[in-house]
Design a protein around this motif. Structure first.
Motif, PDB file in Angstrom:
ATOM      1  N   GLU A 109       0.822  -1.210   0.000  1.00 45.90           N
ATOM      2  CA  GLU A 109       0.000   0.000   0.000  1.00 45.90           C
ATOM      3  C   GLU A 109       0.857   1.263   0.000  1.00 45.90           C
ATOM      4  O   GLU A 109       1.866   1.359   0.709  1.00 45.90           O
ATOM      5  CB  GLU A 109      -0.936   0.023   1.204  1.00 45.90           C
ATOM      6  N   ILE A 110       0.434   2.235  -0.811  1.00 45.29           N
ATOM      7  CA  ILE A 110       1.007   3.582  -0.781  1.00 45.29           C
ATOM      8  C   ILE A 110       0.222   4.354   0.274  1.00 45.29           C
ATOM      9  O   ILE A 110      -0.951   4.676   0.071  1.00 45.29           O
ATOM     10  CB  ILE A 110       0.909   4.266  -2.153  1.00 45.29           C
ATOM     11  N   THR A 111       0.829   4.629   1.393  1.00 47.27           N
ATOM     12  CA  THR A 111       0.108   5.200   2.528  1.00 47.27           C
ATOM     13  C   THR A 111       0.267   6.722   2.582  1.00 47.27           C
ATOM     14  O   THR A 111       1.027   7.319   1.826  1.00 47.27           O
ATOM     15  CB  THR A 111       0.607   4.580   3.843  1.00 47.27           C
ATOM     16  N   GLY A 112      -0.453   7.322   3.529  1.00 48.66           N
ATOM     17  CA  GLY A 112      -0.329   8.757   3.772  1.00 48.66           C
ATOM     18  C   GLY A 112      -1.058   9.621   2.775  1.00 48.66           C
ATOM     19  O   GLY A 112      -0.748  10.820   2.640  1.00 48.66           O
ATOM     20  N   LEU A 113      -2.054   9.063   2.067  1.00 50.24           N
ATOM     21  CA  LEU A 113      -2.783   9.837   1.065  1.00 50.24           C
ATOM     22  C   LEU A 113      -3.937  10.601   1.723  1.00 50.24           C
ATOM     23  O   LEU A 113      -4.476  10.173   2.748  1.00 50.24           O
ATOM     24  CB  LEU A 113      -3.321   8.916  -0.030  1.00 50.24           C
ATOM     25  N   PRO A 114      -4.350  11.714   1.128  1.00 52.99           N
ATOM     26  CA  PRO A 114      -5.439  12.500   1.722  1.00 52.99           C
ATOM     27  C   PRO A 114      -6.795  11.832   1.512  1.00 52.99           C
ATOM     28  O   PRO A 114      -6.995  11.078   0.558  1.00 52.99           O
ATOM     29  CB  PRO A 114      -5.358  13.824   0.957  1.00 52.99           C
ATOM     30  N   GLY A 115      -7.718  12.086   2.418  1.00 50.45           N
ATOM     31  CA  GLY A 115      -9.082  11.597   2.253  1.00 50.45           C
ATOM     32  C   GLY A 115      -9.189  10.091   2.414  1.00 50.45           C
ATOM     33  O   GLY A 115      -8.373   9.449   3.079  1.00 50.45           O
ATOM     34  N   ASP A 116     -10.226   9.533   1.788  1.00 49.57           N
ATOM     35  CA  ASP A 116     -10.535   8.116   1.959  1.00 49.57           C
ATOM     36  C   ASP A 116      -9.889   7.218   0.918  1.00 49.57           C
ATOM     37  O   ASP A 116      -9.931   5.996   1.042  1.00 49.57           O
ATOM     38  CB  ASP A 116     -12.054   7.904   1.891  1.00 49.57           C
ATOM     39  N   VAL A 117      -9.328   7.800  -0.127  1.00 47.67           N
ATOM     40  CA  VAL A 117      -8.799   6.984  -1.211  1.00 47.67           C
ATOM     41  C   VAL A 117      -7.582   6.181  -0.759  1.00 47.67           C
ATOM     42  O   VAL A 117      -6.765   6.654   0.037  1.00 47.67           O
ATOM     43  CB  VAL A 117      -8.433   7.853  -2.436  1.00 47.67           C
ATOM     44  N   ARG A 118      -7.503   4.932  -1.248  1.00 51.71           N
ATOM     45  CA  ARG A 118      -6.356   4.072  -0.937  1.00 51.71           C
ATOM     46  C   ARG A 118      -5.798   3.504  -2.238  1.00 51.71           C
ATOM     47  O   ARG A 118      -6.547   3.229  -3.183  1.00 51.71           O
ATOM     48  CB  ARG A 118      -6.779   2.962   0.020  1.00 51.71           C
ATOM     49  N   ALA A 238      -2.229   8.677 -18.225  1.00 50.11           N
ATOM     50  CA  ALA A 238      -1.799   8.731 -16.826  1.00 50.11           C
ATOM     51  C   ALA A 238      -3.008   9.027 -15.959  1.00 50.11           C
ATOM     52  O   ALA A 238      -3.933   9.726 -16.383  1.00 50.11           O
ATOM     53  CB  ALA A 238      -0.734   9.805 -16.630  1.00 50.11           C
ATOM     54  N   LEU A 239      -3.035   8.493 -14.761  1.00 43.14           N
ATOM     55  CA  LEU A 239      -4.133   8.741 -13.830  1.00 43.14           C
ATOM     56  C   LEU A 239      -3.594   9.449 -12.598  1.00 43.14           C
ATOM     57  O   LEU A 239      -2.684   8.938 -11.927  1.00 43.14           O
ATOM     58  CB  LEU A 239      -4.789   7.421 -13.406  1.00 43.14           C
ATOM     59  N   LEU A 240      -4.132  10.618 -12.322  1.00 48.57           N
ATOM     60  CA  LEU A 240      -3.716  11.400 -11.152  1.00 48.57           C
ATOM     61  C   LEU A 240      -4.723  11.171 -10.033  1.00 48.57           C
ATOM     62  O   LEU A 240      -5.893  11.548 -10.152  1.00 48.57           O
ATOM     63  CB  LEU A 240      -3.624  12.879 -11.503  1.00 48.57           C
ATOM     64  N   VAL A 241      -4.289  10.554  -8.951  1.00 47.44           N
ATOM     65  CA  VAL A 241      -5.172  10.160  -7.861  1.00 47.44           C
ATOM     66  C   VAL A 241      -5.097  11.195  -6.743  1.00 47.44           C
ATOM     67  O   VAL A 241      -4.034  11.405  -6.155  1.00 47.44           O
ATOM     68  CB  VAL A 241      -4.782   8.771  -7.309  1.00 47.44           C
ATOM     69  N   SER A 242      -6.228  11.837  -6.479  1.00 47.57           N
ATOM     70  CA  SER A 242      -6.330  12.814  -5.387  1.00 47.57           C
ATOM     71  C   SER A 242      -5.226  13.861  -5.422  1.00 47.57           C
ATOM     72  O   SER A 242      -4.746  14.305  -4.370  1.00 47.57           O
ATOM     73  CB  SER A 242      -6.330  12.094  -4.026  1.00 47.57           C
ATOM     74  N   GLU A 243      -4.816  14.242  -6.626  1.00 46.69           N
ATOM     75  CA  GLU A 243      -3.783  15.250  -6.820  1.00 46.69           C
ATOM     76  C   GLU A 243      -2.475  14.889  -6.120  1.00 46.69           C
ATOM     77  O   GLU A 243      -1.621  15.753  -5.870  1.00 46.69           O
ATOM     78  CB  GLU A 243      -4.260  16.627  -6.297  1.00 46.69           C
ATOM     79  N   THR A 244      -2.282  13.611  -5.821  1.00 44.54           N
ATOM     80  CA  THR A 244      -1.148  13.192  -4.994  1.00 44.54           C
ATOM     81  C   THR A 244      -0.292  12.123  -5.647  1.00 44.54           C
ATOM     82  O   THR A 244       0.935  12.175  -5.585  1.00 44.54           O
ATOM     83  CB  THR A 244      -1.649  12.671  -3.626  1.00 44.54           C
ATOM     84  N   VAL A 245      -0.922  11.105  -6.251  1.00 54.49           N
ATOM     85  CA  VAL A 245      -0.212   9.972  -6.847  1.00 54.49           C
ATOM     86  C   VAL A 245      -0.494   9.937  -8.344  1.00 54.49           C
ATOM     87  O   VAL A 245      -1.650   9.949  -8.766  1.00 54.49           O
ATOM     88  CB  VAL A 245      -0.648   8.638  -6.214  1.00 54.49           C
ATOM     89  N   LEU A 246       0.552   9.899  -9.149  1.00 53.59           N
ATOM     90  CA  LEU A 246       0.412   9.826 -10.593  1.00 53.59           C
ATOM     91  C   LEU A 246       0.804   8.432 -11.062  1.00 53.59           C
ATOM     92  O   LEU A 246       1.967   8.036 -10.971  1.00 53.59           O
ATOM     93  CB  LEU A 246       1.299  10.865 -11.278  1.00 53.59           C
TER      94      LEU A 246
END
Length: 381
Positions: A109-118, A238-246
């Motif tokens: 898991e890539i942890t420490g992301l904002p909100g509920d997304v995992r 490319a998919l940008l997830v919650s403006e945090t993970v690309l």
């Protein structure tokens, strides 16, 4: 009966650095096609099984206590382990052999992301391929760049009560057989593949993503950046997830760039790669986590067990600070190794242009990826 070890257990022991040795008893051709490699280097010897049986005492004496014996399906390695045990050397046989190892997927898991997304990164050590499950527990999920064996994604989605509603291939892959169309059809999920990568025609249900499209995951969104990161292929998404993970596909890696020659357009796509890097990636937040579709060496796996970097780290590479497009193209194109012969066939399979038999697919889906144009980008001082 000899002791056995599963693929997952072997991966974890390699990760912990406790595997004393791997003895591969397959044929020379099979060994060259794909070795058992994990998140850390491990001592490996190759001795075909017929030689081991001819030189039992010598080979047993040369094998380290606790070594893992490897063959294709696990039968030959179990026989060798039993013979070694009779000679007083304890070893273990890899259950299911390299067939099982080739299917292994390990979620991190890539942890420490904002909100509920995992976000989970699924590592396939046999091919050094990466795929992803992105979702919101109790909501929806998307699988990105899936392998042919989807059960690991679906089991994790079920654990977190997530419904897989989208399946995305960031591009038409050349190094492995995609499970995207099959798992989307199985789940009744929407499938997304850039049609440019398939010659403009995709012969199975497909909804191409447009730049700015959003995939609804419940309380979070995934913003799609489609057809604006060409370079490895003409239509890379490319998919940008919650403006945090690309989730960047093969555009950039931890130590390298995606090779632009697999569609026969090396110079043209190298220019596209230059523009993608400088016009689309550079303006993003430098803290953006870059999650690629491959790795090349175990050195790219970080202390958290992930193959990730940040955009800031990407732009410390000397080559990526090259502002002259002609020089950039020259350096990329001149660094290209020869592409494996099977890559054109794999691309055609993933584009739906040919449908080989199961035996041929098994052969095509073996061996580490060679999708990087360079794995030695040096950092600026």
């Amino acid at each position: 009966m000899a002791d056995t070890i599963t693929s997952t257990e072997l991966f974890r022991e390699i990760q912990a650095g406790t595997v004393t040795e791997i003895l591969d008893v397959r044929s020379t051709d099979d060994f060259r096609a794909g070795k058992v490699e994990g998140p850390r280097p491990v001592p490996t010897r190759h001795v075909p099984v017929y030689r081991v049986m001819e030189e039992l005492e010598e080979q047993a004496a040369a094998t380290r206590e606790g070594a893992v014996i490897v063959c294709g399906q696990g039968n030959g390695s179990e026989l060798v382990a039993e013979e070694f045990e009779a000679l007083g050397v304890r070893t273990r046989s890899l259950a299911g052999g390299t067939d099982a190892w080739n299917r292994l997927l390990v979620p991190v898991e890539i942890t420490g992301l904002p909100g509920d997304v995992r976000v989970w990164q699924f590592q396939r050590p046999a091919k050094a391929c990466l795929s992803y499950l992105v979702g919101v527990p109790g909501g929806n999920a998307v699988i990105v760049d899936p392998t042919r064996s989807p059960d690991a994604y679906l089991e994790l989605a079920q654990v977190h009560d997530m419904a897989v509603t989208h399946v995305v291939d960031t591009h038409v892959h050349a190094d492995h057989i995609s499970g995207g169309p099959a798992v989307a059809a199985r789940l009744g999920a929407e499938y997304h593949l850039p049609p440019e990568d398939a010659g403009g025609i995709v012969p199975f249900p497909n909804r191409p993503l447009k730049d700015g499209d959003q995939l609804d995951l419940g309380s979070a969104m995934v913003r799609a950046m489609t057809m604006h990161l060409p370079g490895h292929t003409p239509g890379t998404t490319a998919l940008l997830v919650s403006e945090t993970v690309l989730l960047v596909g093969d555009t950039v890696f931890v130590r390298g760039l995606g090779r632009p020659d697999l569609t026969g357009q090396a110079e043209e796509l190298a220019r596209d790669l230059f523009r993608s890097v400088h016009e689309r990636l550079r303006p993003l937040d430098p803290r953006t986590i870059i999650a690629p579709a491959h790795w090349s060496t175990s050195e790219e796996i970080n202390a958290d067990g992930l193959v990730t970097t940040t955009l800031e780290e990407v732009f410390t590479a000397t080559l990526l600070n090259e502002r002259a497009i002609e020089r950039f193209v020259e350096q990329i194109v001149s660094s290209l190794p020869a592409a494996p012969q099977a890559y054109d066939t794999i691309r055609r399979v993933n584009a739906g242009q040919i449908t080989p038999g199961d035996d041929e697919i098994e052969v095509l889906d073996v061996g580490r990826n060679q999708c990087a144009a360079s794995t030695s980008l040096t950092a600026t001082s």
